[in-house]
Design a protein around this motif. Structure first.
Motif, PDB file in Angstrom:
ATOM      1  N   SER A  38      -0.372  -0.095  -4.524  1.00 44.83           N
ATOM      2  CA  SER A  38      -1.752   0.306  -4.767  1.00 44.83           C
ATOM      3  C   SER A  38      -2.555   0.164  -3.483  1.00 44.83           C
ATOM      4  O   SER A  38      -2.297  -0.720  -2.667  1.00 44.83           O
ATOM      5  CB  SER A  38      -2.370  -0.563  -5.862  1.00 44.83           C
ATOM      6  N   SER A  39      -3.530   1.045  -3.364  1.00 46.23           N
ATOM      7  CA  SER A  39      -4.400   0.947  -2.202  1.00 46.23           C
ATOM      8  C   SER A  39      -5.566   0.009  -2.474  1.00 46.23           C
ATOM      9  O   SER A  39      -6.374  -0.268  -1.589  1.00 46.23           O
ATOM     10  CB  SER A  39      -4.913   2.334  -1.816  1.00 46.23           C
ATOM     11  N   LYS A  66       0.838  -1.203   0.000  1.00 39.85           N
ATOM     12  CA  LYS A  66       0.000   0.000   0.000  1.00 39.85           C
ATOM     13  C   LYS A  66       0.873   1.253   0.000  1.00 39.85           C
ATOM     14  O   LYS A  66       1.988   1.248   0.547  1.00 39.85           O
ATOM     15  CB  LYS A  66      -0.915   0.008   1.224  1.00 39.85           C
TER      16      LYS A  66
END
Length: 119
Positions: free
Chosen positions: A118-119, A13
């Protein structure tokens, strides 16, 4: 035959720390005068050298990544590790570990590991 194998999470994240390990077989990471590098390739870009740790344990970093990068080793496991802090989507890449020679060339590479931020 020297073999290198990267391991670590495939997804990180944003703002977190990416940690990857490279396990070496067929040679000791303390063998003179090799240095053990991390290199990455982002989508659509060329190879980017991130840093290295040499046979004595001395470390070297890319100036552009130095503030976020740390490379360490565990000689008992014949392994060296990359930590990259405060990752952003721009750190999405295939990460490779490799064995470097004193002439600046690399003779052995891991297969690479894909890391997405990536979240």
């Amino acid at each position: 035959q020297v073999q290198l194998q990267e391991s670590g999470p495939g997804l990180v994240k944003p703002s977190q720390t990416l940690s990857l390990s490279c396990t070496v077989s067929g040679d000791s990471i303390t063998t003179k005068y090799y240095y053990w590098s991390w290199i990455r390739q982002s989508p659509g870009k060329g190879l980017e050298w991130m840093g290295a740790i040499d046979y004595s344990g001395s470390t070297y970093y890319s100036p552009s990544l130095k503030s976020r990068t740390s490379i360490s080793r565990d000689t008992s496991k014949n392994q060296f590790t990359l930590q990259l802090t405060s990752v952003t989507p721009e750190d999405t890449a295939v990460y490779y570990c490799s064995r470097g020679l004193s002439n600046g060339r690399y003779d052995y590479w891991g297969q690479g590991t894909q890391v997405a931020v990536s979240s």
